[in-house]
Scaffold this motif. Structure first.
Motif, PDB file in Angstrom:
ATOM      1  N   LEU A 127       0.744  -1.137   0.093  1.00  0.00           N
ATOM      2  CA  LEU A 127       0.124   0.071  -0.083  1.00  0.00           C
ATOM      3  C   LEU A 127       0.583   1.034  -0.036  1.00  0.00           C
ATOM      4  O   LEU A 127       0.590   2.149  -0.688  1.00  0.00           O
ATOM      5  N   THR A 128       2.103   1.182   0.808  1.00  0.00           N
ATOM      6  CA  THR A 128       2.780   2.318   0.750  1.00  0.00           C
ATOM      7  C   THR A 128       4.133   2.274   0.037  1.00  0.00           C
ATOM      8  O   THR A 128       4.834   3.234  -0.009  1.00  0.00           O
ATOM      9  N   LYS A 129       4.264   1.264  -0.600  1.00  0.00           N
ATOM     10  CA  LYS A 129       5.426   1.223  -1.764  1.00  0.00           C
ATOM     11  C   LYS A 129       6.345   1.176  -1.055  1.00  0.00           C
ATOM     12  O   LYS A 129       7.430   1.844  -1.316  1.00  0.00           O
ATOM     13  N   SER A 130       6.761   0.484   0.192  1.00  0.00           N
ATOM     14  CA  SER A 130       7.927   0.495   1.082  1.00  0.00           C
ATOM     15  C   SER A 130       8.355  -1.053   0.707  1.00  0.00           C
ATOM     16  O   SER A 130       7.596  -1.989   0.240  1.00  0.00           O
ATOM     17  N   THR A 131       9.801  -0.981   0.993  1.00  0.00           N
ATOM     18  CA  THR A 131      10.274  -2.265   0.636  1.00  0.00           C
ATOM     19  C   THR A 131      10.047  -3.068   2.092  1.00  0.00           C
ATOM     20  O   THR A 131      10.368  -2.725   3.178  1.00  0.00           O
ATOM     21  N   TYR A 132       9.857  -4.430   1.842  1.00  0.00           N
ATOM     22  CA  TYR A 132       9.477  -5.129   3.059  1.00  0.00           C
ATOM     23  C   TYR A 132      10.594  -6.143   3.310  1.00  0.00           C
ATOM     24  O   TYR A 132      11.088  -6.639   2.269  1.00  0.00           O
ATOM     25  N   PHE A 133      10.975  -6.451   4.493  1.00  0.00           N
ATOM     26  CA  PHE A 133      12.022  -7.293   4.723  1.00  0.00           C
ATOM     27  C   PHE A 133      11.810  -7.996   6.167  1.00  0.00           C
ATOM     28  O   PHE A 133      11.552  -7.372   7.145  1.00  0.00           O
ATOM     29  N   ARG A 134      11.604  -9.212   5.936  1.00  0.00           N
ATOM     30  CA  ARG A 134      11.458 -10.016   7.113  1.00  0.00           C
ATOM     31  C   ARG A 134      12.738 -10.601   8.113  1.00  0.00           C
ATOM     32  O   ARG A 134      13.608 -11.180   7.266  1.00  0.00           O
ATOM     33  N   LEU A 135      13.007  -9.934   9.200  1.00  0.00           N
ATOM     34  CA  LEU A 135      14.333 -10.330   9.854  1.00  0.00           C
ATOM     35  C   LEU A 135      14.035 -11.690  10.502  1.00  0.00           C
ATOM     36  O   LEU A 135      13.173 -11.780  11.493  1.00  0.00           O
ATOM     37  N   VAL A 136      14.949 -12.702  10.096  1.00  0.00           N
ATOM     38  CA  VAL A 136      14.601 -14.189  10.670  1.00  0.00           C
ATOM     39  C   VAL A 136      16.008 -14.541  11.461  1.00  0.00           C
ATOM     40  O   VAL A 136      17.009 -14.156  10.652  1.00  0.00           O
ATOM     41  N   LEU A 137      15.835 -14.923  12.627  1.00  0.00           N
ATOM     42  CA  LEU A 137      17.163 -15.526  13.417  1.00  0.00           C
ATOM     43  C   LEU A 137      16.845 -16.917  13.718  1.00  0.00           C
ATOM     44  O   LEU A 137      15.553 -17.328  13.426  1.00  0.00           O
ATOM     45  N   ASP A 138      17.671 -17.584  14.247  1.00  0.00           N
ATOM     46  CA  ASP A 138      17.262 -18.945  14.478  1.00  0.00           C
ATOM     47  C   ASP A 138      16.403 -19.359  15.544  1.00  0.00           C
ATOM     48  O   ASP A 138      16.477 -18.589  16.722  1.00  0.00           O
TER      49      ASP A 138
END
Lengths: 337, 81
Positions: free
Chosen positions: A116-127
């Protein structure tokens, strides 16, 4: 509640909570007695400061102007939308931390609001196994965080939020992003703008390292800002953290309505305090069992003081029980054997 | 204990930072003894700026200057001049 428990006549803090005293003459807790509302001039000053900062972010630094911590809950979803509405030119990287307990709906909400906001999405995944072990250690720890931090959030949530802060600051250094936005409510923080200098980054890293050590966490480097990244940062590096709700004002019900209108979906968490994380209800109960402090009482009371929440609503929220099913599910995840 | 240190102790007491403690040693680390963390430190800085009408530059917020009552009190006194 015991019959001799006195609730502050202005907010939701009560005499049963360790460290809270209610003045017998005024009927007020110490926080209400020392409270000074923000003046209109100060609010205008904050607004002008935020407009100036976002109007012209430092040029040619990196790909993004802002890293936004996006949980997929109401507050951060609304903050992302409004940020982009008010400052459409901002290039935003929205980071969602997958702590292993985020609802599927929250992941969907976060991605929907990024589109909706044309933002870049990043999912931060750790162990995930290490994270589970760390949350378990946080739940069993006593006094890893200082006295006042126990009012601010549960030990489990303080741990989770500290990890997010460390990793997002690290990302901001790496991507040369000048601003970080956290959608904390005015009850969770009182300071709208925080400038992080290199020595301060080193210090907050050291403080969180000590807290993790107290909890018995061995894999601390996984959660802390990378030492090499900080040491290779030029000494003049500065990153500013901005808490926009201290500038915009805060009305959770209105934010929720607006989010739903925009396509946000409410997850089925049975928790009046969280719209994204399954761990929250368990963390509140664990904190209460350890310290007799409801980790939302201070936050909600501060919102009442500032005129952002009705006292009756806060008391209702604080006295709403949690679903046993939700708590058992977290227990199962933390103790799979 | 000077006026600034007394003010700080009063602020910490009133905001629930002392967690039952009644006094603080002037040279004791506020972070290592669990009185404040980074967020508490920022709240204290905000209070001192408004109480003494000074601006505390972030570059002086280091453990050497801001981790003990005596260090903070000295920093504030220097900025008041």
């Amino acid at each position: 509640m015991a019959t001799d428990t006195v609730i502050c006549k202005n907010c939701a803090l009560d005499s049963k909570t360790p460290g809270i005293t209610i003045n017998a003459n005024t009927g007020l807790c110490q926080f209400c007695e020392h409270f000074t509302p923000l003046s209109r001039e100060k609010k205008e000053e904050y607004r002008a400061q935020m407009d100036t900062l976002f109007a012209s972010p430092p040029k040619h630094r990196g790909t993004y102007d802002v890293i936004m911590a996006l949980s997929g809950g109401v507050d951060s979803s609304y903050a992302l939308y409004r940020l982009k509405e008010e400052y459409p030119h901002l290039r935003i990287l929205a980071v969602q931390f997958d702590n292993g307990f985020i609802s599927d709906t929250a992941f969907e909400n976060a991605q929907k609001f990024c589109e909706l906001t044309k933002s870049t999405y990043f999912r931060l995944v750790l162990d995930n196994n290490l994270l589970r072990d760390t949350f378990k250690k946080a739940s069993r720890s006593m006094d890893a965080f200082p006295g006042f931090a126990k009012y601010r959030a549960s030990d489990m949530c303080n741990t989770c939020m500290s990890i997010i802060k460390q990793k997002i600051v690290e990302m901001a250094i790496q991507t040369k992003t000048p601003f970080i936005v956290f959608a904390f409510s005015p009850g969770q923080t009182e300071i709208p703008f925080v400038t992080l200098t290199k020595p301060f980054m080193v210090w907050i890293r050291k403080l969180f390292d000590g807290q993790l050590k107290t909890m018995g966490v061995n894999e601390r480097n996984l959660y802390l800002m990378d030492e090499d990244i900080i040491s290779s940062t030029p000494p003049e590096t500065e990153i500013m953290i901005i808490h926009p709700f201290l500038v915009w004002g805060y009305d959770k019900q209105q934010f929720k309505k607006e989010c739903i209108r925009l396509g946000w979906t409410e997850p089925d968490l049975h928790d009046p305090n969280s719209s994204n994380c399954l761990l929250n209800a368990y963390a509140i109960k664990n904190h209460y069992d350890k310290y007799h402090i409801h980790s939302y009482a201070y936050d909600l009371s501060a919102l009442i003081r500032q005129g952002n929440l009705k006292r009756e609503e806060a008391l209702k929220t604080l006295h709403t029980g949690f679903s046993d099913e939700a708590i058992r599910e977290v227990q199962r995840k933390l103790n799979p054997e | 204990m000077n006026e600034v240190s007394r003010d700080i102790v009063q602020f910490l007491k009133s905001r629930g930072f002392l967690d039952g403690k009644n006094s603080l040693n002037e040279h004791e680390s506020l972070t290592e003894t669990g009185v404040i963390d980074s967020i508490g430190l920022l709240q204290l800085i905000d209070y001192l700026e408004s109480r003494y009408k000074i601006e505390i530059p972030m570059e002086i917020i280091t453990p050497e200057n801001f981790d003990t009552l005596s260090g903070i009190s000295q920093s504030v006194t220097n900025l008041k001049k």
